[in-house]
Write a protein that holds these residues in place. Structure first.
Motif, PDB file in Angstrom:
ATOM      1  N   ALA A   1      34.495   1.609  -4.475  1.00 60.14           N
ATOM      2  CA  ALA A   1      34.141   1.832  -5.883  1.00 60.14           C
ATOM      3  C   ALA A   1      33.064   0.867  -6.366  1.00 60.14           C
ATOM      4  CB  ALA A   1      35.389   1.694  -6.759  1.00 60.14           C
ATOM      5  N   ARG A   2      32.851  -0.236  -5.650  1.00 54.12           N
ATOM      6  CA  ARG A   2      31.834  -1.216  -6.039  1.00 54.12           C
ATOM      7  C   ARG A   2      30.497  -0.996  -5.334  1.00 54.12           C
ATOM      8  NH1 ARG A   2      36.749  -4.129  -5.216  1.00 54.12           N
ATOM      9  NH2 ARG A   2      36.042  -4.166  -3.076  1.00 54.12           N
ATOM     10  N   ALA A   3      30.402   0.018  -4.479  1.00 53.25           N
ATOM     11  CA  ALA A   3      29.146   0.267  -3.754  1.00 53.25           C
ATOM     12  C   ALA A   3      28.005   0.424  -4.751  1.00 53.25           C
ATOM     13  CB  ALA A   3      29.270   1.518  -2.887  1.00 53.25           C
ATOM     14  N   ALA A   4      26.880  -0.219  -4.436  1.00 52.27           N
ATOM     15  CA  ALA A   4      25.708  -0.151  -5.322  1.00 52.27           C
ATOM     16  C   ALA A   4      24.775   0.982  -4.930  1.00 52.27           C
ATOM     17  CB  ALA A   4      24.953  -1.476  -5.290  1.00 52.27           C
ATOM     18  N   GLY A   5      24.756   1.323  -3.643  1.00 51.87           N
ATOM     19  CA  GLY A   5      23.855   2.367  -3.176  1.00 51.87           C
ATOM     20  C   GLY A   5      24.150   2.744  -1.749  1.00 51.87           C
ATOM     21  N   LEU A   6      23.472   3.796  -1.292  1.00 45.50           N
ATOM     22  CA  LEU A   6      23.654   4.314   0.059  1.00 45.50           C
ATOM     23  C   LEU A   6      22.307   4.768   0.580  1.00 45.50           C
ATOM     24  CD1 LEU A   6      25.519   5.224   2.397  1.00 45.50           C
ATOM     25  CD2 LEU A   6      25.944   7.336   1.101  1.00 45.50           C
ATOM     26  N   LEU A   7      21.886   4.192   1.706  1.00 47.70           N
ATOM     27  CA  LEU A   7      20.604   4.499   2.331  1.00 47.70           C
ATOM     28  C   LEU A   7      20.872   5.010   3.745  1.00 47.70           C
ATOM     29  CD1 LEU A   7      17.505   4.426   2.349  1.00 47.70           C
ATOM     30  CD2 LEU A   7      17.662   1.995   2.968  1.00 47.70           C
ATOM     31  N   LEU A   8      20.565   6.289   3.966  1.00 48.22           N
ATOM     32  CA  LEU A   8      20.884   6.943   5.225  1.00 48.22           C
ATOM     33  C   LEU A   8      19.617   7.262   6.010  1.00 48.22           C
ATOM     34  CD1 LEU A   8      23.478   9.482   3.783  1.00 48.22           C
ATOM     35  CD2 LEU A   8      23.937   7.236   4.806  1.00 48.22           C
ATOM     36  N   PHE A   9      19.585   6.817   7.262  1.00 51.27           N
ATOM     37  CA  PHE A   9      18.496   7.133   8.179  1.00 51.27           C
ATOM     38  C   PHE A   9      19.044   8.041   9.281  1.00 51.27           C
ATOM     39  CE2 PHE A   9      17.622   2.802   6.647  1.00 51.27           C
ATOM     40  CZ  PHE A   9      16.348   2.948   6.133  1.00 51.27           C
ATOM     41  N   HIS A  10      18.526   9.233   9.396  1.00 49.62           N
ATOM     42  CA  HIS A  10      18.787  10.124  10.538  1.00 49.62           C
ATOM     43  C   HIS A  10      20.187  10.698  10.598  1.00 49.62           C
ATOM     44  CE1 HIS A  10      15.221   7.900  11.616  1.00 49.62           C
ATOM     45  NE2 HIS A  10      15.905   6.838  11.913  1.00 49.62           N
ATOM     46  N   GLY A  11      20.975  10.591   9.549  1.00 52.89           N
ATOM     47  CA  GLY A  11      22.308  11.148   9.671  1.00 52.89           C
ATOM     48  C   GLY A  11      23.085  11.167   8.379  1.00 52.89           C
ATOM     49  N   THR A  12      24.109  11.999   8.381  1.00 55.82           N
ATOM     50  CA  THR A  12      25.037  12.154   7.270  1.00 55.82           C
ATOM     51  C   THR A  12      26.433  12.292   7.852  1.00 55.82           C
ATOM     52  OG1 THR A  12      24.853  14.562   7.306  1.00 55.82           O
ATOM     53  CG2 THR A  12      23.304  13.383   5.876  1.00 55.82           C
ATOM     54  N   GLY A  13      27.398  12.444   6.995  1.00 59.68           N
ATOM     55  CA  GLY A  13      28.768  12.650   7.444  1.00 59.68           C
ATOM     56  C   GLY A  13      29.470  13.642   6.549  1.00 59.68           C
ATOM     57  N   ASP A  14      30.683  13.970   6.923  1.00 61.18           N
ATOM     58  CA  ASP A  14      31.505  14.855   6.106  1.00 61.18           C
ATOM     59  C   ASP A  14      31.767  14.212   4.754  1.00 61.18           C
ATOM     60  OD1 ASP A  14      31.766  16.857   8.038  1.00 61.18           O
ATOM     61  OD2 ASP A  14      33.516  15.893   8.936  1.00 61.18           O
ATOM     62  N   VAL A  15      31.888  15.041   3.740  1.00 61.21           N
ATOM     63  CA  VAL A  15      32.198  14.582   2.389  1.00 61.21           C
ATOM     64  C   VAL A  15      33.535  15.209   2.010  1.00 61.21           C
ATOM     65  CG1 VAL A  15      31.444  14.501  -0.012  1.00 61.21           C
ATOM     66  CG2 VAL A  15      29.731  14.524   1.827  1.00 61.21           C
ATOM     67  N   ALA A  16      34.517  14.376   1.736  1.00 62.29           N
ATOM     68  CA  ALA A  16      35.837  14.878   1.359  1.00 62.29           C
ATOM     69  C   ALA A  16      35.753  15.659   0.059  1.00 62.29           C
ATOM     70  CB  ALA A  16      36.812  13.717   1.215  1.00 62.29           C
ATOM     71  N   ASP A  17      36.579  16.667  -0.067  1.00 60.75           N
ATOM     72  CA  ASP A  17      36.586  17.491  -1.283  1.00 60.75           C
ATOM     73  C   ASP A  17      36.865  16.678  -2.540  1.00 60.75           C
ATOM     74  OD1 ASP A  17      36.002  19.811   0.107  1.00 60.75           O
ATOM     75  OD2 ASP A  17      38.106  20.372   0.357  1.00 60.75           O
ATOM     76  N   ASP A  18      37.640  15.600  -2.400  1.00 59.42           N
ATOM     77  CA  ASP A  18      37.977  14.792  -3.565  1.00 59.42           C
ATOM     78  C   ASP A  18      37.114  13.538  -3.703  1.00 59.42           C
ATOM     79  OD1 ASP A  18      38.976  13.425  -1.389  1.00 59.42           O
ATOM     80  OD2 ASP A  18      40.935  13.019  -2.295  1.00 59.42           O
ATOM     81  N   ALA A  19      36.019  13.473  -2.942  1.00 58.64           N
ATOM     82  CA  ALA A  19      35.129  12.309  -3.018  1.00 58.64           C
ATOM     83  C   ALA A  19      34.565  12.177  -4.425  1.00 58.64           C
ATOM     84  CB  ALA A  19      33.997  12.435  -2.008  1.00 58.64           C
ATOM     85  N   SER A  20      34.473  10.926  -4.877  1.00 54.88           N
ATOM     86  CA  SER A  20      33.930  10.668  -6.203  1.00 54.88           C
ATOM     87  C   SER A  20      33.149   9.360  -6.166  1.00 54.88           C
ATOM     88  CB  SER A  20      35.054  10.570  -7.225  1.00 54.88           C
ATOM     89  OG  SER A  20      34.521  10.287  -8.497  1.00 54.88           O
ATOM     90  N   ALA A  21      31.907   9.434  -6.558  1.00 57.84           N
ATOM     91  CA  ALA A  21      31.033   8.256  -6.574  1.00 57.84           C
ATOM     92  C   ALA A  21      30.023   8.430  -7.694  1.00 57.84           C
ATOM     93  CB  ALA A  21      30.348   8.086  -5.230  1.00 57.84           C
ATOM     94  N   ASP A  22      30.510   8.501  -8.901  1.00 55.58           N
ATOM     95  CA  ASP A  22      29.677   8.806 -10.064  1.00 55.58           C
ATOM     96  C   ASP A  22      28.465   7.897 -10.163  1.00 55.58           C
ATOM     97  OD1 ASP A  22      31.229  10.922 -10.844  1.00 55.58           O
ATOM     98  OD2 ASP A  22      32.452   9.729 -12.220  1.00 55.58           O
ATOM     99  N   GLY A  23      27.299   8.523 -10.099  1.00 49.35           N
ATOM    100  CA  GLY A  23      26.035   7.824 -10.276  1.00 49.35           C
ATOM    101  C   GLY A  23      25.557   7.023  -9.085  1.00 49.35           C
ATOM    102  N   LEU A  24      26.263   7.065  -7.964  1.00 42.62           N
ATOM    103  CA  LEU A  24      25.842   6.285  -6.792  1.00 42.62           C
ATOM    104  C   LEU A  24      24.482   6.771  -6.315  1.00 42.62           C
ATOM    105  CD1 LEU A  24      26.727   4.126  -4.638  1.00 42.62           C
ATOM    106  CD2 LEU A  24      27.421   6.080  -3.228  1.00 42.62           C
ATOM    107  N   PRO A  25      23.461   5.896  -6.275  1.00 41.28           N
ATOM    108  CA  PRO A  25      22.156   6.301  -5.753  1.00 41.28           C
ATOM    109  C   PRO A  25      22.215   6.446  -4.235  1.00 41.28           C
ATOM    110  CG  PRO A  25      22.005   4.223  -6.991  1.00 41.28           C
ATOM    111  CD  PRO A  25      23.450   4.548  -6.806  1.00 41.28           C
ATOM    112  N   VAL A  26      21.721   7.575  -3.742  1.00 42.42           N
ATOM    113  CA  VAL A  26      21.740   7.871  -2.311  1.00 42.42           C
ATOM    114  C   VAL A  26      20.354   8.351  -1.900  1.00 42.42           C
ATOM    115  CG1 VAL A  26      22.747   9.323  -0.488  1.00 42.42           C
ATOM    116  CG2 VAL A  26      24.168   8.560  -2.422  1.00 42.42           C
ATOM    117  N   GLN A  27      19.872   7.806  -0.786  1.00 40.93           N
ATOM    118  CA  GLN A  27      18.601   8.264  -0.237  1.00 40.93           C
ATOM    119  C   GLN A  27      18.816   8.575   1.236  1.00 40.93           C
ATOM    120  OE1 GLN A  27      14.772   5.810   0.311  1.00 40.93           O
ATOM    121  NE2 GLN A  27      14.594   6.649  -1.769  1.00 40.93           N
ATOM    122  N   LEU A  28      18.384   9.773   1.652  1.00 37.27           N
ATOM    123  CA  LEU A  28      18.492  10.228   3.038  1.00 37.27           C
ATOM    124  C   LEU A  28      17.103  10.466   3.595  1.00 37.27           C
ATOM    125  CD1 LEU A  28      19.891  11.481   5.582  1.00 37.27           C
ATOM    126  CD2 LEU A  28      19.948  13.647   4.310  1.00 37.27           C
TER     127      LEU A  28
END
Length: 189
Positions: free
Chosen positions: A92-119
């Protein structure tokens, strides 16, 4: 925190961490394979299977735990991106997510309101086909993340690693310019 690919903690990952440090960021590079590196994706996947995904996640969480109160930006390459995504979506404290060359499954109940993500991903990429990426994007948006996707036409899967056949210097440089801009929005740290 920067997580390595199925190839292990190779020189390219350490060079990427140094590049990030030179831009003013603190970078953790946990070795999820206990010093083992591989020369092919097949060998890397065999090591991953031997250790097991749950154990790799446990190791990633253990590496992040002492630092997570600060609000980490999680990042990773290929397999490491998938692991980083899972850990970030669970922090819940994650500030951001930076993904190079890959992704993963996203749970149906995943919640990360406003989390900046770059792939950043090759186009096409046999490990990240268009239909998968489209569904992934929609699931990430449904989880509340703010997602940007950058595709690099003709690049190989792990195109940022100069020691691999996938290496694409132009795509790698464009990726790093964009990723460093993304990280600059979090300030130094």
């Amino acid at each position: 925190m920067l997580l390595h690919s199925a190839y292990g903690l190779r020189p390219a990952v350490l060079a990427a961490a140094d590049r990030l440090r030179a831009a003013g960021h603190q970078v953790l590079t946990p070795d999820l394979y206990d010093g083992r590196t591989t020369g092919t994706v097949e060998e890397g996947m065999a090591v991953k299977d031997e250790i097991g995904t749950e154990e790799l996640l446990r190791r990633a969480v253990a590496a992040a735990a002492p630092h997570s109160d600060a609000g980490l930006v999680y990042a990773g390459f290929s397999l490491g991106a998938s692991l980083a995504q899972t850990v970030a979506l669970g922090d819940a404290r994650a500030a951001g997510l930076l993904l190079f060359h890959g992704t993963g499954d996203v749970a149906d109940d995943a919640s990360a309101d406003g989390l900046p993500v770059q792939l950043h991903v090759a186009d096409p990429d046999p490990f990240e086909p268009h239909d998968w990426l489209n569904a992934w994007y929609l699931r990430m948006r449904r989880a509340g993340t703010d997602v940007e996707v950058f595709r690099y036409q003709g690049a190989g899967h792990v195109y940022t690693d100069p020691e691999l056949a996938d290496w694409d210097e132009e795509a790698a440089e464009r990726t790093w310019r964009t990723a460093l801009g993304f990280l600059a929005s979090f300030g130094e740290g």
